[in-house]
Enzyme design. Structure first.
Site, PDB file in Angstrom:
ATOM      1  N   TYR A 170       0.969  -1.271  -0.062  1.00 43.58           N
ATOM      2  CA  TYR A 170      -0.112   0.099   0.046  1.00 43.58           C
ATOM      3  C   TYR A 170       0.701   1.106   0.068  1.00 43.58           C
ATOM      4  O   TYR A 170       1.593   1.411   0.820  1.00 43.58           O
ATOM      5  CB  TYR A 170      -0.921  -0.089   1.366  1.00 43.58           C
ATOM      6  CG  TYR A 170      -1.833   1.116   1.536  1.00 43.58           C
ATOM      7  CD1 TYR A 170      -2.379   1.901   0.595  1.00 43.58           C
ATOM      8  CD2 TYR A 170      -1.948   1.623   2.895  1.00 43.58           C
ATOM      9  CE1 TYR A 170      -3.241   3.012   0.885  1.00 43.58           C
ATOM     10  CE2 TYR A 170      -2.691   2.674   3.104  1.00 43.58           C
ATOM     11  CZ  TYR A 170      -3.422   3.404   2.265  1.00 43.58           C
ATOM     12  OH  TYR A 170      -4.216   4.459   2.350  1.00 43.58           O
ATOM     13  N   ASP A 266      -9.413  11.223  -3.250  1.00 42.19           N
ATOM     14  CA  ASP A 266     -10.013   9.820  -3.664  1.00 42.19           C
ATOM     15  C   ASP A 266     -11.408   9.652  -3.267  1.00 42.19           C
ATOM     16  O   ASP A 266     -12.165   9.259  -4.192  1.00 42.19           O
ATOM     17  CB  ASP A 266      -9.261   8.564  -2.716  1.00 42.19           C
ATOM     18  CG  ASP A 266      -9.473   7.354  -3.398  1.00 42.19           C
ATOM     19  OD1 ASP A 266      -9.973   7.043  -4.585  1.00 42.19           O
ATOM     20  OD2 ASP A 266      -9.166   6.459  -2.678  1.00 42.19           O
TER      21      ASP A 266
END
Ligand code: ADP
Ligand code: SF4
Length: 684
Positions: A170, A266
């Site tokens: 990640y 996002d």
């Protein structure tokens, strides 16, 4: 009904390294704050999406080591072997429906203060810790870097043991160590992990390679990467280093999961990104640089848009967090040719707000979200009616609509009475505000469903009084008559009307929506702190008024920090030339003039002139009908106020209350009982 063949492409299997996704519907990692504190709730929450047809279901962030833990919230944890049984609950449940399970291994570094482990956070270089914690992160040594590599490998092996099919590495949301290594802001190292981009990418390359070596025979290795931070030259940009990083690592992961950073970009709200697919300009390039499958997000709820993303070569897999929260059965509905049954996400970020407040997930559109295990609620199924009794629902806002719909789904004969000429209540007003047209989906989805039902009678232009209700002789009555904004200043800061209020005629938001005349310079007093004050300010400015927004809080619309909108709202108001006065309250008002004072000290007073004063402070329940019926309680088997009429709140709260009331009607169950179903730690 059968699936429309134009959507067949969405149901093609997609190979991802050593595993194969059964279709292109991919629930990307997203928080729900059930996590390691509520593992059975977590498993049930994810399993329902697998049942609903999502081909891949991922966890939220999963801590791999106590030196990076995110107390006080509950996300995932895989520190050691003892965590594996919790994860098994989820992977087994997801596999039961033929879906793949993915785990997002996370090392948050200076994003977290380690409030539980009390270990000093680490960062590529010494830096402050995210937020306002008065602690700092130390610079990592080479030994620390080796540890972080090993912790990823060990966590990946545990993930494989726990049954995961996809293991994530990640680097996104400005929350993870690997992304911080990319960014010079965090990485000023002079060794082989700092300096050139090649060096700043080194640790990610090593970890991706390590994890592939460790588990790549059985698990696909995904890389979650933010290609752009929307900070211009101050951040990572897709045209330069973002692109170069994809080029450097192109074939190493088995899957690219791409998005934009930070989380507010996002998961942008509809108010700031009204269109689905809004990330495409920043992520579309990725597929041109890799042969590996690419998943991306963009609040996709339209099957046609999804097909277009695939056909145009933008994405291979349709990523979704919020659309899967609002409708866990979205893929199945497309598959079964039931497009109009999809409960589309409205882009409000109430789900995100729960995470920001470290509380379990909820959703405006899907009141069962987070309640799958705790209350045994299913988004598509509901207990059958226990009698042939008829039910009356008065008021057709979010609470009344949801209540009527679920009662009808149960099989009750439902009468829905609405005073005005349209369904929707507050939704009809709020969806007129800039960027909020998608909120109409709360009404439109329910109205469409209700109008299909033979056991529902809808009466518009029917304002019912107590006598009207009693004359209907319907034994169960649910009152969803909503609330009205107050215009006397009473709210959080003021327990009583402000001095001089009788000399002016302040408008409430309801007055504004009802068409009251707004003149000249407008003073908005916002003691509500959610969207209404700032949205009205924008509206008045667009109409050409001089506008001043006054608030006792230290920021405009401060609660919207939880929906990730606060910065954007304040910036927009500033850019529109709206005057902003924070940390001040009204002391006294008179015709055209307000005396204001600092909330900290009465020594600091000044005056403001206005032509129109708008109060956005609090709402009063519209419960006259409910109160009048109390006197006749013995003539009704059920009498209950729901939604804003019971306690004014968010649309999400009203929908939930309507849903809950429908589930509980004649259930014989104490409404508080589900709260005592808890995940308890074993005392071994
Ligand atoms: P909620 O958010 O709780 O659903 P709303 O304010 O959005 O509340 O909706 C309440 C609805 O109830 C409005 O559409 C309003 O017109 C309607 N209503 C209020 N009083 C009555 C009444 N006496 N009879 C029928 N409908 C009513
Ligand atoms: Fe979408 Fe709002 Fe539900 Fe979140 S809470 S999934 S943004 S409708």
């Amino acid at each position: 009904m059968a699936r429309d063949p134009k959507y067949d492409i969405l149901f093609e299997p997609v190979p991802i390294g050593p595993v194969t996704a059964p279709n292109r519907f991919f629930q990307v990692p997203h928080c729900n704050v059930l996590g390691h504190g509520r593992p059975r709730a977590e498993a049930a929450n994810r399993a329902i999406k697998a049942e609903g047809g999502w081909g891949v279901i991922c966890t939220q962030e999963v801590e791999i080591h106590p030196s990076s833990e995110i107390t006080p919230t509950f996300e995932g944890r895989i520190w050691d072997q003892r965590d594996i049984p919790q994860h098994r609950l989820m992977t087994d449940a997801v596999h039961e429906y033929g879906a793949l399970a993915g785990i997002e291994l996370a090392y948050n570094a200076s994003h977290v203060p380690n409030l539980y482990s009390r270990i000093a956070p680490m960062s590529p270089s010494a830096t402050v810790v995210h937020g306002d914690f008065p602690i700092q992160a130390r610079a990592m040594t080479k030994h620390d870097i080796a540890d972080v590599r090993r912790w990823h490998v060990e966590a990946a092996k545990r993930s494989r043991q726990a049954g995961y099919d996809i293991v994530y590495v990640y680097a996104g949301h400005d929350m993870s160590l690997l992304q911080h290594f990319f960014k010079k802001q965090y990485n000023q190292r002079s060794d082989e992990y700092g300096g050139s981009l090649e060096n700043r990418v080194r640790l990610t390359r090593e970890i991706l390679t390590d994890v592939k070596e460790a588990v790549g025979d059985k698990c696909a290795v995904a890389f979650r990467f933010a290609t752009d931070e929307l900070l211009g030259a101050d951040g990572l940009q897709w045209q330069s280093e973002g692109r170069d990083i994809v080029g450097m690592l192109a074939e190493i992961p088995d899957l690219w999961d791409v998005n934009i950073s930070g989380w507010d970009n996002d998961s942008s709200t509809a108010r700031f990104e009204p269109n689905e697919g809004y990330q495409e300009p920043y992520t579309a390039f990725v597929k041109t640089l890799t042969s590996k499958p690419v998943v991306g997000v963009g609040r996709f709820t339209s099957a046609d848009t999804m097909v277009s993303q695939i056909r145009r070569g933008v994405l291979d897999l349709i990523g979704a967090a919020r659309p899967s929260i609002a409708d866990p059965f979205l893929p199945r509905k497309i598959d079964e040719g039931r497009i109009e049954d999809i409960r589309e996400c409205i882009g409000c970020n109430i789900c995100v707000a729960q995470d920001m407040m470290n509380a379990p997930i909820r959703c405006t559109q899907n009141p069962t979200q987070g309640e799958e295990w705790k209350q045994g609620w299913h988004p598509e199924r509901i207990e059958a009616a226990v009698s042939d009794d008829a039910v009356l629902v008065v008021g057709a806002g979010p609470a009344g609509l949801e209540c009527a719909l679920q009662l009808a789904n149960r099989g009750y004969q439902v009468t829905l009475a609405e005073a005005t000429h349209a369904l929707g209540g507050r939704i009809g007003r709020e969806c007129e505000l800039q960027g909020m047209s998608s909120y109409a989906r709360v009404r439109d989805y329910r109205e469409f469903q209700l109008r299909q039902k033979a056991n529902v009678d809808i009466y518009l232009d029917n304002e019912l009084g107590a006598e009207d209700v009693l004359a209907l002789e319907i034994p169960h009555v649910l009152i969803a008559t909503g609330s009205r904004w107050r215009n006397d200043c009473v709210g959080r800061q003021h327990a009583f009307p402000v001095a001089g209020i009788e000399t002016v005629a302040p408008l409430s938001p309801d007055d504004v929506f009802d068409g009251a005349e707004v003149q000249g310079r407008v003073l908005i007093y916002d003691d509500d702190h959610y969207f209404m004050g700032s949205a009205l300010a924008e509206r008045f400015r667009d109409q050409g008024h001089d506008v001043c927004l006054l608030t006792p809080e230290s920021k405009v619309a401060v609660w919207t920090e939880n929906t990730l909108e606060q910065d954007k709202i304040q910036a927009r108001l500033l850019d529109l030339g709206i005057d902003i006065i924070v940390s001040h309250q009204l002391l006294e008002v008179s015709t055209g003039c307000a005396t204001i004072t600092s909330v900290y000290s009465r020594k600091h007073q000044s005056t403001l002139e206005f032509n129109t004063l708008v109060m956005v402070t609090s709402r009063a329940p519209d419960d006259d009908l409910f109160q009048a019926l109390q006197a006749h309680r013995e003539r009704l088997q059920t009498l209950r106020a729901i939604g804003d009429c019971n306690a004014p709140g968010t649309v999400a709260a009203a929908v939930y209350d309507g849903h809950s009331a429908a589930r509980h009607l004649q259930s014989g169950q104490d409404v508080y009982a589900p709260l005592f179903v808890r995940d308890m730690p074993a005392l071994d």
